[in-house]
Write an enzyme that holds these catalytic residues in place. Structure first.
Site, mmCIF file in Angstrom:
data_model
loop_
_atom_site.group_PDB
_atom_site.id
_atom_site.type_symbol
_atom_site.label_atom_id
_atom_site.label_comp_id
_atom_site.label_asym_id
_atom_site.label_seq_id
_atom_site.Cartn_x
_atom_site.Cartn_y
_atom_site.Cartn_z
ATOM 1 N N GLU A 111 0.851 -1.191 0.000
ATOM 2 C CA GLU A 111 0.000 0.000 0.000
ATOM 3 C C GLU A 111 0.890 1.245 0.000
ATOM 4 O O GLU A 111 1.803 1.360 0.824
ATOM 5 C CB GLU A 111 -0.901 -0.003 1.231
ATOM 6 C CG GLU A 111 -1.600 1.308 1.530
ATOM 7 C CD GLU A 111 -2.556 1.758 0.445
ATOM 8 O OE1 GLU A 111 -2.428 2.915 -0.006
ATOM 9 O OE2 GLU A 111 -3.421 0.954 0.035
ATOM 10 N N ASP A 142 5.465 1.781 -3.233
ATOM 11 C CA ASP A 142 4.832 1.716 -4.542
ATOM 12 C C ASP A 142 4.813 0.270 -5.044
ATOM 13 O O ASP A 142 5.819 -0.436 -4.983
ATOM 14 C CB ASP A 142 5.614 2.605 -5.519
ATOM 15 C CG ASP A 142 5.026 2.574 -6.908
ATOM 16 O OD1 ASP A 142 5.522 1.802 -7.739
ATOM 17 O OD2 ASP A 142 4.049 3.306 -7.154
ATOM 18 N N ASP A 160 -6.328 -4.400 -5.503
ATOM 19 C CA ASP A 160 -7.452 -3.816 -4.769
ATOM 20 C C ASP A 160 -7.290 -2.302 -4.786
ATOM 21 O O ASP A 160 -6.753 -1.707 -3.865
ATOM 22 C CB ASP A 160 -7.473 -4.349 -3.338
ATOM 23 C CG ASP A 160 -8.560 -3.696 -2.495
ATOM 24 O OD1 ASP A 160 -9.530 -3.181 -3.076
ATOM 25 O OD2 ASP A 160 -8.427 -3.702 -1.257
#
Length: 292
Positions: A111, A142, A160
Site C-alpha cells: 500500500e 509503490d 485492490d
C-alpha cells in the site's frame, strides 16, 4: 463541489448524471495525505464509510461482498495459491479474507499511502484486523517498485484499487499488467477491480484492461457482483491466467458448508463463484476482449 452538505455525503463524479448519497451522522476524520483526500464518516444506514478523493471505498454495511469476492474468485480458481500479493488493500479487508483460504501460506500487502492503513486501524478495525494475521506482511511503498524486486514470486496477485485517478491511475495501464505478468509464478492468476458494467466510462476501462491482459495472458475473463454502495450497485473484476487448465467458472477449491460457516462468509460460496462469471450479454458484447 461541496460533497458534504445538509448532513449528507454525495458521491457524484463517478456516475455521470447520477450520484449516491449517504446520510452522515458524524465526520469521524478528514485530512489530505501526500497522495489523496481521506475522510471517514459515520453514516446512518451504512455504518462507517471510508472515502478517498470523494469516492466511496468501502462501507461497514456491505464491504464483505467486495472483500470476499475479489479474494476468493482468484484464490479458489487457482489449484495451489500458496503465495499471494495484494496491491493496494490499505484498509486490510482483502487480507482479512485471503488468510481464510487453507492453501495460502503467505500474503504481501503493498500500500502506497500509510495514512489509509493507520486510519483504517483506528476507525475500521473490523477490516484492518487482516494486517494482524501471521501470514500477512505489510509494505508501505509503490507496488511497481515492489514487483520489480519480486519476479516470479506469486501464485495470485489481487489489485485492490480505487478508480483510475490519483495514485491508482498507474494500476490501470499496460505497463502495470506487464509487471503483474513478470511477478507471477508459472500458471498464476491476476484479479483487478474494473468498475461497473453499467457505466460507459468503466466499460472503456474494462475494454482497455481486457485488451492489455489478452496481450499478456492466454485466458481473460470478467466476473460481476452486487454491492449497494458502489455506483449502479455493481462492480466487476478482470481476471487472467496462462494456465490453460484453469476454468474460472469451476472452483479448483470448494469451501464446504462447515468452512463457510467457520469463516463467517456472507457472500461467497462455490455456487456464487460460478454464477459471477455469467455476465449479461450486453457486457460481453461491449467488452470483446474476453476469451474465457
Amino acid at each position: 463541489m461541496n460533497y458534504l452538505q445538509d448532513g449528507w455525503f454525495t458521491e457524484s463524479d463517478t456516475w455521470p448524471g447520477a450520484g449516491l448519497s449517504l446520510e452522515v451522522e458524524k465526520v469521524l476524520h478528514k485530512e489530505e495525505s501526500p497522495y489523496q483526500k481521506i475522510m471517514v464518516l459515520q453514516t446512518k444506514s451504512f455504518g462507517k464509510a471510508l472515502i478517498l478523493d470523494n469516492i466511496i471505498q468501502c462501507t461497514e454495511f456491505d464491504e464483505f461482498s467486495y472483500q470476499e469476492m475479489i479474494s476468493f474468485l482468484p484464490l479458489c480458481s487457482h489449484p495451489n495459491p500458496e503465495r499471494v500479493l495484494i496491491v493496494g488493500g490499505g484498509d486490510g479487508g482483502v487480507a482479512r479474507e485471503a488468510v481464510k483460504h487453507p492453501k495460502v501460506k503467505s500474503i504481501d500487502v503493498v500500500e502506497i499511502d500509510e495514512r489509509v492503513v493507520k486510519l483504517s486501524e483506528q476507525y475500521l478495525p473490523f477490516m484492518a484486523c487482516g494486517f494482524q494475521h501471521d501470514k500477512v506482511t505489510l509494505h508501505i511503498e509503490d507496488g511497481f517498485e515492489f514487483m520489480k524486486r519480486n519476479a516470479q514470486q506469486f501464485d495470485v496477485i489481487i489489485t485492490d484499487s480505487s478508480d483510475p485517478v490519483g495514485p491508482n491511475e498507474t494500476l490501470f495501464q499496460k505497463t502495470y499488467i506487464e509487471s503483474l505478468k513478470k511477478s507471477l509464478r508459472p500458471g498464476g492468476i491476476i484479479c483487478s477491480q474494473a468498475g461497473s458494467i453499467w457505466i460507459k466510462e468503466d466499460q472503456t476501462t474494462m475494454i482497455k484492461l481486457s485488451k492489455d491482459c489478452l496481450a499478456n495472458f492466454k485466458k481473460v475473463t470478467l466476473a460481476s457482483i452486487s454491492i449497494p454502495s458502489y455506483p449502479t450497485g455493481n462492480i466487476s473484476f478482470i481476471m487472467a491466467t496462462d494456465n490453460e487448465n484453469v476454468c474460472f467458472k469451476v472452483p479448483a477449491y470448494n469451501f464446504t458448508t462447515e468452512e463457510l460457516d467457520k469463516h463467517k462468509l456472507k457472500y461467497y460460496s462455490p455456487d456464487v463463484h460460478s454464477a459471477s462469471f455469467s455476465v449479461p450479454r450486453f457486457a460481453r458484447m461491449v467488452i470483446p476482449h474476453l476469451n474465457c
